[in-house]
Design a protein around this motif. Structure first.
Motif, PDB file in Angstrom:
ATOM      1  N   ASN A 155     -32.641  -6.556  37.830  1.00  0.00           N
ATOM      2  CA  ASN A 155     -32.958  -5.145  37.582  1.00  0.00           C
ATOM      3  C   ASN A 155     -34.070  -4.590  38.458  1.00  0.00           C
ATOM      4  OD1 ASN A 155     -30.956  -4.887  35.652  1.00  0.00           O
ATOM      5  ND2 ASN A 155     -32.308  -5.563  34.013  1.00  0.00           N
ATOM      6  N   SER A 156     -34.410  -5.256  39.530  1.00  0.00           N
ATOM      7  CA  SER A 156     -35.358  -4.715  40.499  1.00  0.00           C
ATOM      8  C   SER A 156     -35.096  -5.374  41.839  1.00  0.00           C
ATOM      9  CB  SER A 156     -36.802  -4.973  40.061  1.00  0.00           C
ATOM     10  OG  SER A 156     -37.083  -6.348  40.108  1.00  0.00           O
ATOM     11  N   GLN A 213     -22.094   0.682  38.934  1.00  0.00           N
ATOM     12  CA  GLN A 213     -22.030  -0.272  40.051  1.00  0.00           C
ATOM     13  C   GLN A 213     -23.361  -0.362  40.796  1.00  0.00           C
ATOM     14  OE1 GLN A 213     -19.712  -2.416  40.100  1.00  0.00           O
ATOM     15  NE2 GLN A 213     -18.050  -1.714  41.426  1.00  0.00           N
ATOM     16  N   GLY A 214     -24.015   0.768  41.013  1.00  0.00           N
ATOM     17  CA  GLY A 214     -25.260   0.775  41.773  1.00  0.00           C
ATOM     18  C   GLY A 214     -26.398   0.093  41.049  1.00  0.00           C
ATOM     19  N   TRP A 215     -26.612   0.482  39.786  1.00  0.00           N
ATOM     20  CA  TRP A 215     -27.711  -0.127  39.036  1.00  0.00           C
ATOM     21  C   TRP A 215     -27.392  -1.564  38.651  1.00  0.00           C
ATOM     22  CZ3 TRP A 215     -31.968   2.354  39.703  1.00  0.00           C
ATOM     23  CH2 TRP A 215     -31.975   3.738  39.823  1.00  0.00           C
ATOM     24  N   GLY A 216     -26.124  -1.883  38.474  1.00  0.00           N
ATOM     25  CA  GLY A 216     -25.746  -3.240  38.111  1.00  0.00           C
ATOM     26  C   GLY A 216     -25.775  -4.213  39.269  1.00  0.00           C
ATOM     27  N   SER A 217     -25.850  -3.705  40.500  1.00  0.00           N
ATOM     28  CA  SER A 217     -25.842  -4.600  41.658  1.00  0.00           C
ATOM     29  C   SER A 217     -27.209  -5.197  41.947  1.00  0.00           C
ATOM     30  CB  SER A 217     -25.362  -3.843  42.900  1.00  0.00           C
ATOM     31  OG  SER A 217     -26.336  -2.888  43.305  1.00  0.00           O
ATOM     32  N   MET A 218     -28.238  -4.699  41.290  1.00  0.00           N
ATOM     33  CA  MET A 218     -29.592  -5.201  41.546  1.00  0.00           C
ATOM     34  C   MET A 218     -29.828  -6.505  40.783  1.00  0.00           C
ATOM     35  SD  MET A 218     -31.902  -1.853  41.323  1.00  0.00           S
ATOM     36  CE  MET A 218     -31.307  -0.309  41.936  1.00  0.00           C
ATOM     37  N   PRO A 219     -30.223  -7.556  41.490  1.00  0.00           N
ATOM     38  CA  PRO A 219     -30.509  -8.810  40.794  1.00  0.00           C
ATOM     39  C   PRO A 219     -31.822  -8.706  40.026  1.00  0.00           C
ATOM     40  CG  PRO A 219     -30.953  -9.025  43.138  1.00  0.00           C
ATOM     41  CD  PRO A 219     -30.360  -7.668  42.916  1.00  0.00           C
ATOM     42  N   GLY A 222     -36.138  -4.825  46.386  1.00  0.00           N
ATOM     43  CA  GLY A 222     -36.726  -4.052  47.467  1.00  0.00           C
ATOM     44  C   GLY A 222     -38.225  -3.870  47.385  1.00  0.00           C
ATOM     45  N   GLY A 223     -38.901  -4.573  46.494  1.00  0.00           N
ATOM     46  CA  GLY A 223     -40.344  -4.434  46.372  1.00  0.00           C
ATOM     47  C   GLY A 223     -41.089  -5.215  47.437  1.00  0.00           C
ATOM     48  N   LYS A 224     -42.390  -5.046  47.451  1.00  0.00           N
ATOM     49  CA  LYS A 224     -43.232  -5.717  48.442  1.00  0.00           C
ATOM     50  C   LYS A 224     -43.675  -7.116  48.005  1.00  0.00           C
ATOM     51  CE  LYS A 224     -43.550  -2.150  51.217  1.00  0.00           C
ATOM     52  NZ  LYS A 224     -42.871  -2.108  52.460  1.00  0.00           N
ATOM     53  N   GLY A 225     -43.539  -7.411  46.717  1.00  0.00           N
ATOM     54  CA  GLY A 225     -44.000  -8.712  46.224  1.00  0.00           C
ATOM     55  C   GLY A 225     -43.099  -9.848  46.653  1.00  0.00           C
ATOM     56  N   ARG A 226     -43.580 -11.061  46.475  1.00  0.00           N
ATOM     57  CA  ARG A 226     -42.778 -12.205  46.903  1.00  0.00           C
ATOM     58  C   ARG A 226     -41.659 -12.525  45.921  1.00  0.00           C
ATOM     59  NH1 ARG A 226     -46.655 -17.446  45.894  1.00  0.00           N
ATOM     60  NH2 ARG A 226     -46.141 -17.570  43.699  1.00  0.00           N
ATOM     61  N   TYR A 227     -41.730 -12.001  44.697  1.00  0.00           N
ATOM     62  CA  TYR A 227     -40.698 -12.271  43.694  1.00  0.00           C
ATOM     63  C   TYR A 227     -39.603 -11.202  43.656  1.00  0.00           C
ATOM     64  CZ  TYR A 227     -44.027 -15.696  42.049  1.00  0.00           C
ATOM     65  OH  TYR A 227     -44.881 -16.747  41.976  1.00  0.00           O
ATOM     66  N   SER A 228     -39.730 -10.184  44.461  1.00  0.00           N
ATOM     67  CA  SER A 228     -38.744  -9.108  44.470  1.00  0.00           C
ATOM     68  C   SER A 228     -37.775  -9.325  45.629  1.00  0.00           C
ATOM     69  CB  SER A 228     -39.437  -7.751  44.613  1.00  0.00           C
ATOM     70  OG  SER A 228     -38.490  -6.725  44.548  1.00  0.00           O
ATOM     71  N   PRO A 229     -36.524  -9.633  45.326  1.00  0.00           N
ATOM     72  CA  PRO A 229     -35.553  -9.869  46.404  1.00  0.00           C
ATOM     73  C   PRO A 229     -35.164  -8.555  47.069  1.00  0.00           C
ATOM     74  CG  PRO A 229     -34.446  -9.927  44.294  1.00  0.00           C
ATOM     75  CD  PRO A 229     -35.916  -9.783  44.003  1.00  0.00           C
ATOM     76  N   PRO A 230     -34.619  -8.619  48.279  1.00  0.00           N
ATOM     77  CA  PRO A 230     -34.150  -7.397  48.916  1.00  0.00           C
ATOM     78  C   PRO A 230     -32.935  -6.834  48.178  1.00  0.00           C
ATOM     79  CG  PRO A 230     -33.562  -9.302  50.235  1.00  0.00           C
ATOM     80  CD  PRO A 230     -34.433  -9.794  49.122  1.00  0.00           C
ATOM     81  N   CYS A 231     -32.775  -5.529  48.263  1.00  0.00           N
ATOM     82  CA  CYS A 231     -31.630  -4.879  47.603  1.00  0.00           C
ATOM     83  C   CYS A 231     -30.337  -5.263  48.313  1.00  0.00           C
ATOM     84  CB  CYS A 231     -31.786  -3.367  47.639  1.00  0.00           C
ATOM     85  SG  CYS A 231     -33.097  -2.752  46.583  1.00  0.00           S
ATOM     86  N   PRO A 232     -29.251  -5.427  47.569  1.00  0.00           N
ATOM     87  CA  PRO A 232     -27.959  -5.703  48.206  1.00  0.00           C
ATOM     88  C   PRO A 232     -27.549  -4.538  49.106  1.00  0.00           C
ATOM     89  CG  PRO A 232     -27.843  -6.121  45.851  1.00  0.00           C
ATOM     90  CD  PRO A 232     -29.153  -5.468  46.112  1.00  0.00           C
ATOM     91  N   GLU A 233     -26.811  -4.871  50.128  1.00  0.00           N
ATOM     92  CA  GLU A 233     -26.367  -3.859  51.073  1.00  0.00           C
ATOM     93  C   GLU A 233     -25.460  -2.851  50.370  1.00  0.00           C
ATOM     94  OE1 GLU A 233     -23.846  -3.663  55.199  1.00  0.00           O
ATOM     95  OE2 GLU A 233     -24.910  -5.495  54.699  1.00  0.00           O
ATOM     96  N   GLY A 234     -25.715  -1.591  50.579  1.00  0.00           N
ATOM     97  CA  GLY A 234     -24.908  -0.528  49.994  1.00  0.00           C
ATOM     98  C   GLY A 234     -25.450   0.036  48.698  1.00  0.00           C
ATOM     99  N   THR A 235     -26.534  -0.510  48.170  1.00  0.00           N
ATOM    100  CA  THR A 235     -27.070  -0.028  46.894  1.00  0.00           C
ATOM    101  C   THR A 235     -27.625   1.384  47.019  1.00  0.00           C
ATOM    102  OG1 THR A 235     -27.588  -2.278  46.227  1.00  0.00           O
ATOM    103  CG2 THR A 235     -28.709  -0.524  45.056  1.00  0.00           C
ATOM    104  N   THR A 236     -28.372   1.648  48.074  1.00  0.00           N
ATOM    105  CA  THR A 236     -28.978   2.970  48.240  1.00  0.00           C
ATOM    106  C   THR A 236     -27.926   4.070  48.380  1.00  0.00           C
ATOM    107  OG1 THR A 236     -30.930   1.964  49.224  1.00  0.00           O
ATOM    108  CG2 THR A 236     -30.602   4.313  49.604  1.00  0.00           C
TER     109      THR A 236
END
Length: 122
Positions: free
Chosen positions: A47-48, A39-45, A50-64
């Motif tokens: 597969n990445s 569930q945790g690894w599969g929730s990331m759009p 929370g990065g600093k780049g403009r193409y990295s979306p924020p992590c879904p709430e509850g992933t950490t």
């Protein structure tokens, strides 16, 4: 020693009961670890996240928290299993232990899936 025979509880019988409970706990923790990892690894759009780049979306709430709990359940399940299976040389578990471990995993899978869904939210 005679007192143990009349009551029916010897140290080996108590250890065996404790070991079976530990094996069930190891199965439950292993199932929780597997479900939380999936569930945790599969929730990331993509597969990445929370990065600093403009193409990295924020992590879904509850992933950490899900991933932290997944690793905690992994290590606790592994520790319980190793403690239960290596506790006494005189106790031979055999196929029954594998069945009990699988039953523990089956018992822990569905509540783990519901808990992970609840943590991730909508």
């Amino acid at each position: 020693m005679a007192g143990n025979r009349t009551t029916g509880s010897s140290p080996e019988v108590a250890w065996t009961r404790k070991a079976w409970v530990l094996i069930i706990g190891a199965g439950i923790m292993s199932a929780l670890a597997l479900v939380f990892h999936v569930q945790g690894w599969g929730s990331m759009p993509g597969n990445s996240c929370g990065g600093k780049g403009r193409y990295s979306p924020p992590c879904p709430e509850g992933t950490t928290p899900i991933l932290l709990l997944a690793f905690l359940f992994t290590f606790v399940g592994y520790g319980l299993g190793m403690f239960a299976f290596s506790g006494s040389g005189s106790v031979r578990f055999g196929r029954r232990a594998a069945v009990v471990l699988a039953v523990g995993a089956a018992v822990g899978a569905w509540p783990g899936w519901l808990a992970a869904d609840w943590m991730l939210g909508a």
